[in-house]
Scaffold this motif. Structure first.
Motif, PDB file in Angstrom:
ATOM      1  N   PRO A 271      92.662  44.082  71.521  1.00 18.29           N
ATOM      2  CA  PRO A 271      91.829  43.619  72.632  1.00 18.29           C
ATOM      3  C   PRO A 271      91.664  44.706  73.684  1.00 18.29           C
ATOM      4  O   PRO A 271      92.560  45.529  73.845  1.00 18.29           O
ATOM      5  CB  PRO A 271      92.638  42.446  73.198  1.00 18.29           C
ATOM      6  N   PRO A 272      90.551  44.683  74.418  1.00 15.81           N
ATOM      7  CA  PRO A 272      90.271  45.737  75.394  1.00 15.81           C
ATOM      8  C   PRO A 272      91.338  45.804  76.483  1.00 15.81           C
ATOM      9  O   PRO A 272      91.827  44.779  76.946  1.00 15.81           O
ATOM     10  CB  PRO A 272      88.936  45.306  76.001  1.00 15.81           C
ATOM     11  N   ARG A 273      91.689  47.043  76.839  1.00 17.02           N
ATOM     12  CA  ARG A 273      92.642  47.230  77.925  1.00 17.02           C
ATOM     13  C   ARG A 273      92.020  48.098  79.000  1.00 17.02           C
ATOM     14  O   ARG A 273      91.153  48.928  78.718  1.00 17.02           O
ATOM     15  CB  ARG A 273      93.894  47.939  77.388  1.00 17.02           C
ATOM     16  N   ASN A 274      92.468  47.918  80.231  1.00 16.21           N
ATOM     17  CA  ASN A 274      91.943  48.738  81.321  1.00 16.21           C
ATOM     18  C   ASN A 274      92.378  50.184  81.170  1.00 16.21           C
ATOM     19  O   ASN A 274      93.347  50.479  80.481  1.00 16.21           O
ATOM     20  CB  ASN A 274      92.415  48.198  82.670  1.00 16.21           C
ATOM     21  N   MET A 275      91.664  51.068  81.881  1.00 14.93           N
ATOM     22  CA  MET A 275      91.975  52.487  81.753  1.00 14.93           C
ATOM     23  C   MET A 275      91.746  53.198  83.079  1.00 14.93           C
ATOM     24  O   MET A 275      90.752  52.937  83.763  1.00 14.93           O
ATOM     25  CB  MET A 275      91.074  53.084  80.669  1.00 14.93           C
ATOM     26  N   ILE A 276      92.698  54.047  83.457  1.00 17.28           N
ATOM     27  CA  ILE A 276      92.497  54.934  84.596  1.00 17.28           C
ATOM     28  C   ILE A 276      92.619  56.347  84.049  1.00 17.28           C
ATOM     29  O   ILE A 276      93.667  56.711  83.508  1.00 17.28           O
ATOM     30  CB  ILE A 276      93.554  54.706  85.693  1.00 17.28           C
ATOM     31  N   ALA A 277      91.547  57.129  84.126  1.00 17.02           N
ATOM     32  CA  ALA A 277      91.590  58.444  83.498  1.00 17.02           C
ATOM     33  C   ALA A 277      91.192  59.527  84.473  1.00 17.02           C
ATOM     34  O   ALA A 277      90.180  59.431  85.154  1.00 17.02           O
ATOM     35  CB  ALA A 277      90.670  58.478  82.278  1.00 17.02           C
ATOM     36  N   GLN A 278      92.011  60.556  84.516  1.00 17.62           N
ATOM     37  CA  GLN A 278      91.722  61.722  85.340  1.00 17.62           C
ATOM     38  C   GLN A 278      91.562  62.922  84.418  1.00 17.62           C
ATOM     39  O   GLN A 278      92.353  63.139  83.506  1.00 17.62           O
ATOM     40  CB  GLN A 278      92.884  61.968  86.314  1.00 17.62           C
ATOM     41  N   SER A 279      90.520  63.683  84.661  1.00 20.43           N
ATOM     42  CA  SER A 279      90.344  64.909  83.900  1.00 20.43           C
ATOM     43  C   SER A 279      89.512  65.862  84.742  1.00 20.43           C
ATOM     44  O   SER A 279      88.720  65.424  85.573  1.00 20.43           O
ATOM     45  CB  SER A 279      89.644  64.605  82.578  1.00 20.43           C
ATOM     46  N   GLN A 280      89.705  67.162  84.534  1.00 19.79           N
ATOM     47  CA  GLN A 280      89.028  68.145  85.366  1.00 19.79           C
ATOM     48  C   GLN A 280      87.511  67.963  85.344  1.00 19.79           C
ATOM     49  O   GLN A 280      86.956  67.413  84.401  1.00 19.79           O
ATOM     50  CB  GLN A 280      89.349  69.568  84.887  1.00 19.79           C
ATOM     51  N   SER A 281      86.880  68.501  86.366  1.00 21.96           N
ATOM     52  CA  SER A 281      85.429  68.425  86.434  1.00 21.96           C
ATOM     53  C   SER A 281      84.827  69.100  85.199  1.00 21.96           C
ATOM     54  O   SER A 281      85.345  70.085  84.709  1.00 21.96           O
ATOM     55  CB  SER A 281      84.939  69.123  87.702  1.00 21.96           C
ATOM     56  N   GLY A 282      83.764  68.494  84.737  1.00 21.60           N
ATOM     57  CA  GLY A 282      83.053  69.102  83.617  1.00 21.60           C
ATOM     58  C   GLY A 282      83.794  69.106  82.301  1.00 21.60           C
ATOM     59  O   GLY A 282      83.645  70.015  81.506  1.00 21.60           O
ATOM     60  N   THR A 283      84.599  68.078  82.039  1.00 22.87           N
ATOM     61  CA  THR A 283      85.292  68.043  80.759  1.00 22.87           C
ATOM     62  C   THR A 283      84.889  66.842  79.907  1.00 22.87           C
ATOM     63  O   THR A 283      85.566  66.516  78.949  1.00 22.87           O
ATOM     64  CB  THR A 283      86.828  68.027  80.945  1.00 22.87           C
ATOM     65  N   GLY A 284      83.808  66.193  80.274  1.00 25.85           N
ATOM     66  CA  GLY A 284      83.288  65.153  79.396  1.00 25.85           C
ATOM     67  C   GLY A 284      83.713  63.731  79.706  1.00 25.85           C
ATOM     68  O   GLY A 284      83.738  62.887  78.824  1.00 25.85           O
ATOM     69  N   LYS A 285      84.008  63.456  80.964  1.00 21.57           N
ATOM     70  CA  LYS A 285      84.390  62.086  81.330  1.00 21.57           C
ATOM     71  C   LYS A 285      83.211  61.123  81.136  1.00 21.57           C
ATOM     72  O   LYS A 285      83.360  60.042  80.570  1.00 21.57           O
ATOM     73  CB  LYS A 285      84.843  62.024  82.806  1.00 21.57           C
ATOM     74  N   THR A 286      82.064  61.534  81.624  1.00 24.82           N
ATOM     75  CA  THR A 286      80.894  60.660  81.529  1.00 24.82           C
ATOM     76  C   THR A 286      80.608  60.285  80.077  1.00 24.82           C
ATOM     77  O   THR A 286      80.430  59.112  79.753  1.00 24.82           O
ATOM     78  CB  THR A 286      79.663  61.331  82.158  1.00 24.82           C
ATOM     79  N   ALA A 287      80.596  61.293  79.214  1.00 21.59           N
ATOM     80  CA  ALA A 287      80.330  61.009  77.804  1.00 21.59           C
ATOM     81  C   ALA A 287      81.385  60.056  77.249  1.00 21.59           C
ATOM     82  O   ALA A 287      81.072  59.199  76.424  1.00 21.59           O
ATOM     83  CB  ALA A 287      80.299  62.301  77.002  1.00 21.59           C
ATOM     84  N   ALA A 288      82.621  60.178  77.723  1.00 18.71           N
ATOM     85  CA  ALA A 288      83.684  59.304  77.222  1.00 18.71           C
ATOM     86  C   ALA A 288      83.408  57.854  77.576  1.00 18.71           C
ATOM     87  O   ALA A 288      83.442  56.975  76.708  1.00 18.71           O
ATOM     88  CB  ALA A 288      85.033  59.746  77.789  1.00 18.71           C
ATOM     89  N   PHE A 289      83.112  57.568  78.848  1.00 17.29           N
ATOM     90  CA  PHE A 289      82.915  56.142  79.154  1.00 17.29           C
ATOM     91  C   PHE A 289      81.564  55.621  78.678  1.00 17.29           C
ATOM     92  O   PHE A 289      81.442  54.460  78.322  1.00 17.29           O
ATOM     93  CB  PHE A 289      83.221  55.809  80.629  1.00 17.29           C
ATOM     94  N   VAL A 290      80.580  56.494  78.624  1.00 18.59           N
ATOM     95  CA  VAL A 290      79.285  56.044  78.094  1.00 18.59           C
ATOM     96  C   VAL A 290      79.424  55.662  76.616  1.00 18.59           C
ATOM     97  O   VAL A 290      78.895  54.640  76.170  1.00 18.59           O
ATOM     98  CB  VAL A 290      78.206  57.136  78.289  1.00 18.59           C
TER      99      VAL A 290
END
Lengths: 555, 465
Positions: B93-112
């Protein structure tokens, strides 16, 4: 039919005796006229019914037969159509090939004569001088991938067609070149090891490409290079300087060092040189994608080059032949026919080339569209009559840099899991190890699209000669596509996609259906035949998919 | 070398060209495998990864289209944060997530990618995923990423819930909604936005969104109006301690991916500062910077709108195509300006802090802090987070970038010093006296930081040490 008639009969036959009808049938009056007539009418009706049924069934059958026939006919026609289509496609392909062949023949024709000529000469000739041997090796090292690159050289080769003078003029060159290279060779190491490998390893698998003559030429060339067991003889020809680019690259480094030295004793040069260099770099960074938005920049670059040519800033005169792959004689009507040009001018052209390459690397991997204005300015400057030497472009300065930055475009290949392979592919080292993959890929993408931006320029309305015509693009594409399946690398796939994407329409404009065949080969066949599947090979069919969706091009 | 040359002609050739053996036999035995440590290093890089997207569980339901979209976008391999976060976010089942990663390392693509994998496309007009961003520019950018990665998904619909995008009478009828918290809140209140079927909530730049007075309240209210079992994903390049604490209550029992302080800056960005003699010299020095290295696009951060306009004038005179973007411009005007910059019609963007966060223009190779970022009453304290986000506009996804901060007096010097201390970094000093020297220095710095990019440690779950 069978089902219909008995029904009635059965009903008569089996009708129960208890029913009055049976008595009716046994009744006295069964012989009356009326009953006969009745029976007759019944028989008649029955006959009619049976006949109708028969006719209906027959018609059904006939209809079915007809249907089947029609279907068969349709299938036959379809098959015929398919066959026709196939034929047309084949013919188109053949035509495309012929077209290419013809186009290239016109270029190749001048090339071939000089080649066989020198070959026989040296063989019988007793012991060619040692120095010339080593030079020839130098050239001979490259022939393999030389494919079409050499075409341009061949044109120039034809000038030196008199085989003796040509070989002479080469052997004159080595003293200046060869030692220099050996010094740098060890130091640089970068492109150098490629050659022998290329020669040894890839000779056999090189197949003529399905389309386009580059292959034809190369295979031709190859077989010639291979048959005479002494490679020395073949390499005597001035043609195959694919790797003269590496030498030019070295010479340019020396040129830059020399300018720095000169500046120490020439205050006027020192005062201006750095500013000119920075101005050039800034200007190229200002280029925008909007049409007509770069006029000011073009003007600024030309002003700088002009300033370096008009002698207002002192700098040594140098021999430009160190920076071109061919031998040049003075040409009527050329602006600069002398044996020397100001070193500052060549220096600025070199900085211009370097900046363009860097701009491709830094900007165009992320934003391929930014390559176009840079391609335009490169073609514009290197075709400008004011900057030609002996009537021909100095574009080799840019291509030397290209050859080192992106060897894949010049037919080099290598295995990414080996050190040597990476060197051959132009994978940069930084610090202690290799540059990260992401960085390497990005760089190659930028250089690939930049190459397309330079080579796919339309000079049909220009009074100038295209310094790096579309045939060069074709040749580079062919060299990648003709890689033996086992040697296909991710880098090649990335470069291939980079040089096609957003330039596919231009490519098709130049080569028509031949281009479509080439795209099919590059985006469908090439990734399919690759033995190792990489993210790069996966990217090629996706591009095919995108092309189909966006411009309806079904490969 | 000499005797080799004598032995075979081929060897001579090889020697001439470089130190490599000539015959193919030798070559085979001579080939050296790329060292494991090199490959390893690639793996430790925030952008390197051992896995492929296929291996990350993307090959279940709709994903082939998502995969194809990622490939079309030229995402070849997942980055570190993608490799770590995707399997956690996609798990059921889906779980919440708090993710930190440096600028420009693909965070947007990950959540999209996660959002695209969670939506049921047979119900195209029911909102199922909500993404919140702090500015309209960022919301539009995310919308753009969704449509690009999802380009092969039939029935994909994305609504932007930003001021002016949805008419008063209209309703939100797409499966994915991207917006700013204020507008989203209004839409829900006016019953234009049915939230009953939402299953994913993403908050980008989460520290900023949850921390700021206004935005934080709005986010909390929006969350209150959503289904209770919704999966919450919080992303940012920075998560100051106190915000993180709040974040864990905002997204209860979340998986957490966190960075250490030393890992905050992307090593591919060369950070320098320019020692300007005085405030008045800054203009001229600014223009000179563009000759020192090859620059694609650049962003100049300034404090006031007035100085933005002044700088624009002097740069245009110098031949640059410049866009100026700050709060004084209206929504659609801002969109057009940013689009010009994105597409390369203009290559210099002068802006205030409006755009410090999240904006991803991949060609940006230089960021200039014309005025050093300050915060608090009377701009008294240095603002490390904003500095980090600003310089993060360059060096996107492993590219090389340069940041140059101008200092011209004691106050700015002290502030920069404090920022450097916070981030545990050394900044390279540049001087405007001898440009030949400065150029040499800049080239050297770029080269060495390119090498350094290799050594960036990874983002680790929960943080090590």
């Amino acid at each position: 039919m069978t089902g219909s008639s008995p029904v009635t009969r059965r009903s008569r036959q089996w009708s129960s005796p208890s029913r009055p009808r049976i008595s009716d049938f046994l009744a006295e009056n069964r012989h009356t006229e009326l009953s006969y007539q009745d029976a007759l009418a019944a028989a008649q009706a029955e006959h009619g019914r049976v006949r109708d049924a028969a006719i209906r069934v027959f018609k059904d059958h006939e209809l079915k037969e007809e249907c089947r026939r029609l279907q068969e006919q349709e299938a036959a026609i379809r098959q015929q159509q398919r066959r026709e289509e196939e034929r047309i496609r084949n013919e188109e392909r053949v035509r495309a090939e012929e077209e290419r062949l013809r186009a290239l023949k016109s270029k190749i024709v001048p090339k071939l004569p000089p080649e066989p000529a020198p070959a026989p000469t040296p063989t019988p000739a007793p012991a060619p001088p040692a120095s010339s041997t080593s030079v020839s090796q130098l050239n001979g090292a490259g022939p393999l991938n030389s494919g079409t690159t050499i075409i341009s050289a061949s044109q120039q080769g034809s000038i030196a067609a008199g085989s003796k003078p040509s070989s002479l003029s080469i052997s004159q060159q080595p003293p200046s070149n060869a030692p220099a290279v050996s010094i740098n060779g060890t130091k640089v190491a970068e492109p150098a090891p490629t050659q022998p490998f290329q020669q040894g390893q890839h000779v056999t698998p090189t197949k003529p490409p399905p389309f386009g003559t580059p292959a034809a030429t190369s295979s031709n060339f190859l077989s010639k290079a291979l048959q005479p067991s002494a490679p020395t003889t073949t390499s005597q020809t001035p043609q195959p300087p694919a790797d003269k680019y590496v030498i030019i690259h070295q010479n340019l480094k020396k040129l830059r060092a020399s300018l720095v030295e000169q500046a120490k004793s020439l205050p006027l040069l020192k005062a201006r040189m750095g500013d000119m260099r920075r101005e050039l770099r800034k200007t190229l960074g200002q280029m925008v994608t909007e049409k007509g938005g770069n006029r000011k920049q073009v003007g600024a670059i030309q002003a700088l080059l002009q300033e370096s040519l008009n002698g207002s800033i002192p700098s040594q005169l140098v021999d430009p032949s160190q920076y071109v792959v061919d031998q040049r004689q003075p040409m009527e009507g050329a602006l600069h026919n002398g044996a020397q040009l100001p070193s500052l001018f060549l220096y600025l052209l070199n900085i211009f080339a370097k900046s363009i390459i860097n701009q491709f690397i830094n900007e165009c991997g992320a934003q391929p569209k930014a390559a176009d204005p840079l391609g335009v300015i490169a073609a514009q400057i290197f075709s400008n009559k004011a900057y030609l030497w002996r009537g021909k472009s100095l574009v080799d300065i840019l291509m030397a840099k290209y050859r080192v930055a992106c060897p894949v475009l010049f037919g080099y290949r290598g295995n990414e899991s080996t050190e040597q392979g990476r060197i051959r592919l132009g994978w940069k080292r930084d610090g202690t190890g290799w540059a990260p993959e992401q960085q390497h890929i990005e760089k190659m993408k930028g250089l690939a699209v930049g190459y397309a931006a330079i080579a796919l320029r339309d000079f049909s309305k220009s009074p100038n000669t295209n310094p790096w015509p579309p045939s060069k693009y074709w040749a580079s594409l062919a060299r990648i596509v003709n890689t033996p399946p086992a040697e296909i690398s991710n880098t090649q796939c990335v470069v291939l996609r980079g040089m096609i994407e957003i330039y596919e329409e231009r490519f098709i404009q130049f080569y028509g259906s031949a281009a479509i065949a080439a795209l099919h080969s590059a985006l469908v066949e090439f990734p399919n035949k690759a033995l190792t599947k990489t993210p790069g090979t996966a990217g090629l069919p996706v591009l095919a998919h995108i092309l189909k969706r966006n411009i309806g091009l079904d490969l | 070398m000499a005797d080799q040359a004598a032995s075979a002609p081929g060897v001579a050739a090889a020697q001439v060209d470089g130190a490599a053996p000539a015959s193919n036999l030798q070559e085979n035995s001579y080939d050296v495998e790329v060292q494991l440590s090199d490959l390893q290093k690639d793996r430790e890089n925030p952008l390197g990864s051992a896995a492929t997207f296929q291996e990350l569980g993307l090959s279940v339901p709709p994903p082939n289209e998502v995969l194809e979209g990622l490939t079309a976008l030229k995402f070849l391999k997942p980055s570190k944060v993608q490799e770590k976060a995707l399997p956690l976010m996609l798990a059921d089942p889906p779980r919440n997530m708090i993710a930190q990663s440096q600028s420009g390392t693909g965070k947007t693509a990950a959540f999209v990618t996660t959002v695209l994998s969670r939506v049921d496309y047979s119900q195209a007009s029911t909102p199922q995923a909500l993404l919140l961003a702090p500015s309209r520019e960022l919301a539009r950018q995310i919308q753009g990423v969704i449509t690009t990665i999802g380009q092969f998904i039939p029935n994909l619909g994305v609504s932007a819930a930003i001021p002016g995008s949805i008419a008063r009478g209209g309703s939100v009828d797409k499966s994915i909604v991207v917006g700013t918290p204020g507008t989203v809140m209004d839409l829900i209140r006016r019953r234009q936005f049915d939230t009953s079927a939402l299953r994913v909530l993403v908050i980008d730049e989460a520290d900023n969104m949850l921390d700021q007075q206004g935005l934080g309240d709005q986010c909390a209210r929006v969350k209150g109006m959503l289904p209770k079992n919704i999966q919450i994903l919080l992303f940012s390049a920075t998560f100051p301690e106190k915000v993180l604490k709040y974040a864990t209550s905002f997204a209860p029992s979340a998986n957490i991916i966190k960075l250490k302080v030393q890992e905050l800056t992307v090593k591919g960005i060369s950070q320098m500062y320019m020692d300007c003699p005085g405030e008045a010299d800054k203009y001229e020095i600014l223009c000179k910077l563009y000759g020192l290295m090859n620059i694609g696009s650049s962003i100049i951060f300034v404090k006031t709108r007035e100085s933005a306009t002044q700088i624009q004038q002097s740069m245009v005179r110098d031949g640059h195509k410049v866009s100026v973007l700050h709060g004084a411009y209206e929504g659609s005007e801002r969109d057009a300006l940013l689009d010009d910059f994105r597409t390369g019609k203009s290559k210099v963007l002068i802006t205030t802090n409006v755009l410090a966060r999240g904006i991803d223009v991949s060609t940006v190779s230089m960021v200039i802090n014309y005025d050093i970022p300050m915060k608090g009453a009377g701009e008294a304290t240095h603002d490390t987070e904003t500095y980090l986000h600003r310089i993060g506009r360059t060096g996107r996804f492993g590219r090389v970038g340069v940041s140059i901060t101008f200092i011209s007096d004691k106050k700015s010097f002290t502030a920069l010093h404090a920022i450097a201390k916070d981030l545990q970094i050394d900044l390279v000093a540049l001087s405007p006296d001898d440009w030949d020297e400065t150029e040499k220095q800049v080239q050297k710095v770029i080269k060495s930081s390119r090498a350094q990019a290799n050594f960036v440690p990874s983002a680790t779950s929960g943080g090590q040490e």
